[in-house]
Motif scaffolding. Structure first.
Motif, PDB file in Angstrom:
ATOM      1  N   THR A   1       0.834  -1.206   0.000  1.00 45.35           N
ATOM      2  CA  THR A   1       0.000   0.000   0.000  1.00 45.35           C
ATOM      3  C   THR A   1       0.863   1.247   0.000  1.00 45.35           C
ATOM      4  O   THR A   1       1.820   1.339   0.770  1.00 45.35           O
ATOM      5  N   TRP A   2       0.518   2.188  -0.853  1.00 38.96           N
ATOM      6  CA  TRP A   2       1.100   3.529  -0.786  1.00 38.96           C
ATOM      7  C   TRP A   2       0.114   4.435  -0.062  1.00 38.96           C
ATOM      8  O   TRP A   2      -1.048   4.537  -0.445  1.00 38.96           O
ATOM      9  N   PHE A   3       0.597   5.100   1.004  1.00 40.59           N
ATOM     10  CA  PHE A   3      -0.248   6.014   1.759  1.00 40.59           C
ATOM     11  C   PHE A   3      -0.206   7.425   1.172  1.00 40.59           C
ATOM     12  O   PHE A   3      -1.024   8.273   1.531  1.00 40.59           O
ATOM     13  N   LYS A   4       0.758   7.680   0.295  1.00 44.14           N
ATOM     14  CA  LYS A   4       0.902   8.985  -0.337  1.00 44.14           C
ATOM     15  C   LYS A   4       0.928   8.805  -1.855  1.00 44.14           C
ATOM     16  O   LYS A   4       1.233   7.720  -2.357  1.00 44.14           O
TER      17      LYS A   4
ATOM     18  N   ASP B   1       9.820  11.083   8.589  1.00 47.45           N
ATOM     19  CA  ASP B   1       9.336   9.938   9.364  1.00 47.45           C
ATOM     20  C   ASP B   1       7.847   9.662   9.177  1.00 47.45           C
ATOM     21  O   ASP B   1       7.298   8.760   9.815  1.00 47.45           O
ATOM     22  N   GLU B   2       7.173  10.413   8.301  1.00 52.86           N
ATOM     23  CA  GLU B   2       5.782  10.105   7.993  1.00 52.86           C
ATOM     24  C   GLU B   2       5.729   8.839   7.139  1.00 52.86           C
ATOM     25  O   GLU B   2       6.564   8.634   6.264  1.00 52.86           O
ATOM     26  N   MET B   3       4.730   7.978   7.394  1.00 50.00           N
ATOM     27  CA  MET B   3       4.663   6.704   6.686  1.00 50.00           C
ATOM     28  C   MET B   3       4.316   6.925   5.213  1.00 50.00           C
ATOM     29  O   MET B   3       3.311   7.543   4.898  1.00 50.00           O
ATOM     30  N   LEU B   4       5.170   6.383   4.348  1.00 51.10           N
ATOM     31  CA  LEU B   4       4.946   6.512   2.909  1.00 51.10           C
ATOM     32  C   LEU B   4       4.236   5.294   2.333  1.00 51.10           C
ATOM     33  O   LEU B   4       3.291   5.429   1.556  1.00 51.10           O
ATOM     34  N   CYS B   5       4.709   4.108   2.697  1.00 53.45           N
ATOM     35  CA  CYS B   5       4.112   2.904   2.141  1.00 53.45           C
ATOM     36  C   CYS B   5       4.348   1.737   3.075  1.00 53.45           C
ATOM     37  O   CYS B   5       5.079   1.847   4.068  1.00 53.45           O
ATOM     38  N   GLU B   6       3.720   0.614   2.750  1.00 57.01           N
ATOM     39  CA  GLU B   6       3.857  -0.602   3.540  1.00 57.01           C
ATOM     40  C   GLU B   6       4.271  -1.730   2.612  1.00 57.01           C
ATOM     41  O   GLU B   6       3.708  -1.905   1.529  1.00 57.01           O
ATOM     42  N   LEU B   7       5.288  -2.507   3.037  1.00 59.02           N
ATOM     43  CA  LEU B   7       5.778  -3.648   2.271  1.00 59.02           C
ATOM     44  C   LEU B   7       5.374  -4.941   2.966  1.00 59.02           C
ATOM     45  O   LEU B   7       5.273  -4.982   4.187  1.00 59.02           O
ATOM     46  N   GLU B   8       5.144  -5.980   2.180  1.00 60.00           N
ATOM     47  CA  GLU B   8       4.851  -7.296   2.730  1.00 60.00           C
ATOM     48  C   GLU B   8       5.971  -8.254   2.364  1.00 60.00           C
ATOM     49  O   GLU B   8       6.344  -8.361   1.197  1.00 60.00           O
TER      50      GLU B   8
END
Length: 501
Positions: free
Chosen positions: A122-125, A134-141
């Motif tokens: 997921t990309w949050f931006k 330090d803001e969350m940009l994305c999530e890796l699995e």
């Protein structure tokens, strides 16, 4: 002083590898242990660190070249200031400077021991968004855990290089933060210095293509049928995909799937939803099937009267929670009972390594935990040395972090035996599947009041079915039954645990 960079040991029976990617080019300054290049064998990716600080001199083995163990990869001039040779520039992924401000690369963070790739979940931006440091940009699995990627600096997200669903390598680039997007297109691949090996003939067996090649094929919309593999047994390497992108081969007729899906009526197909399996779900499926294919798996059953445990728990649970700050549950009793039984039947705590049996003089207890993403098994290390309170605290803490996707790879490795509690979901009876390379797993189930005959009288007792699945190659039926009986005895009379009986 010139230092040689050579191919490291690749693993048992592995004699050669292919140079997949050079992270440095001649003339680059490198620090000790900084990654110079990445090699790919038939199964794994191996990173080659710099043996010393200095300047990279000549690259002897370019990308796509096959090298043997201890072969020379490059030379390194120790210390600063060594000039790079004018000739033989290695292909490099150059990047143009950002316009209007310095650009900062967003890289794949450390994924964990032996984990070499992940999928962008997921990309949050989105491109153009302003982000804070330090803001969350994305999530890796990865195969087991989710990894959040924070912004390394404040700025504007100018380019996303790995969109959702893309497979990325460890230390790969995800995005660019800056005032404007200034990333240049990747340079065209240089032809290999040595003649490319002749394409391998199809062997008719499954071939696992290089991870970097699979990633590039996905990015370019190519299928393996459109790429000529030059690796061992026709294995497709990254260089093969790059050649196919420059001069695509005529499209081949798609090969039939190994297990084609049954035809679906058009009106039903319109109401279906197709969702790609997560990496965690793919890994669970593969490991469970591997367990069935490898182990001689058998399950033995028994039942346990939970009256003794429930009475002891009800009597001391308030005092226990007041003193230790954690609730007294059932899992600590089962963990203690299993550790007790494993001492008497050590083969259930052992594993097979080739033609050897490896006995463990410790118990690292895996506690299966269901999460929204799938089943994971955090490990309680040295469970046989821990008290009830220590076990309850660690089980609760790891279970909470498992549900939040915060477990590290190290926390799910090294287990010697596993307990799985299907009873929390209402399961009355099941046969758990082994967690390789372990040789035993205990299945707990729902506690249900049932009429039982005790001393000639019919009484109502809280009963639970127990199931022990075991590898019959190493554990005989007698050992499996003995283990389960010892667990039953310890739970029906918990005082036996205190007396070591």
């Amino acid at each position: 002083m010139t230092i040689e960079v050579r191919v490291p040991t690749l693993g048992e029976s592995v004699t050669e590898a292919t140079v997949a990617t050079w992270f440095k080019k001649p003339g680059d300054k490198v620090a000790v242990d900084e990654m110079l290049c990445e090699l790919e064998t038939d199964k794994v990716t191996v990173e080659v660190p710099s043996p010393a600080a200095g300047t990279l001199g000549e690259i002897v083995a370019g990308e796509g070249q096959t090298v043997g163990v201890d072969a020379l990869l490059a030379t390194l001039s120790e210390g600063a200031g060594a000039a790079a040779p004018a000739a033989a520039p290695a292909p490099a992924k150059a990047e143009a400077p950002a316009k209007g401000g310095a650009a900062v690369d967003v890289m794949v963070p450390t994924l964990g021991e032996s984990v070499t790739e992940a999928t962008v979940a997921t990309w949050f931006k989105k491109v153009g968004d302003t982000v804070a440091q330090d803001e969350m940009l994305c999530e890796l699995e990865t195969d087991k855990v989710s990894v959040e990627v924070p912004a390394p600096a404040a700025g504007v997200l100018s380019e996303i290089l790995a969109p959702e669903g893309t497979t990325v390598q460890a230390s790969g680039k995800l995005a660019v933060i800056g005032g404007a997007s200034g990333a240049a297109a990747p340079s065209s691949p240089e032809p290999a210095a040595a003649a490319a090996p002749a394409p391998a003939a199809s062997t008719g067996k499954d071939v696992e293509h290089a991870p970097s090649a699979q990633k590039l094929m996905a990015e370019k919309g190519l299928t393996p049928d459109q790429v000529q593999g030059t690796g061992r047994d026709g294995r497709i390497m990254k260089e093969d995909v790059m050649k196919a992108v420059v001069a695509p081969a005529p499209a081949a007729a798609p090969a039939p799937a190994a297990a084609p899906r049954a035809p679906v009526a058009a009106e039903d197909a319109a109401r279906e939803e197709r969702v790609k399996m997560t990496r965690l779900r793919q890994t669970i499926a593969k490991r469970l099937k591997d367990a069935q294919n490898t182990a001689a798996m058998l399950t033995t059953y028994n039942e346990v009267d939970m009256t003794g445990v429930m009475e002891l728990r009800n009597e001391y649970k308030d005092l226990f929670e007041k003193k230790h700050g954690v609730r007294l549950g059932f899992m600590s009793f089962f963990t203690k009972a299993c550790c007790h039984a494993l001492r008497e039947v050590p083969e259930v705590n052992a594993e097979i390594d080739g033609t050897d049996i490896v006995y463990k003089n410790f118990v690292h207890m895996g506690i299966a935990a269901g999460t929204p993403q799938g089943l994971v098994v955090p490990v309680i290390r040295d469970a046989d040395q821990k008290s009830f309170a220590e076990l309850e605290k660690e089980i609760a803490e790891k279970g909470r972090r498992a549900r939040d996707g915060k477990l590290s790879m190290a926390e799910m490795q090294g287990g010697t035996f596993t307990i799985s509690n299907g009873g929390v979901y209402g399961s009355l009876m099941s046969s758990p599947i082994l967690n390789p390379p372990q040789s035993g797993i205990l299945g707990m189930h729902k506690i249900q009041d049932r009429p039982m005959v005790v001393n000639g009288q019919i009484v109502i007792r809280p009963m639970m079915y127990l199931a022990l699945s075991y590898d019959h190659r190493i554990v005989d039926g007698k050992g499996a039954v003995t283990f389960l009986v010892r667990v039953k005895e310890a739970l029906e009379d918990p005082r036996r645990l205190l007396m070591d009986l």
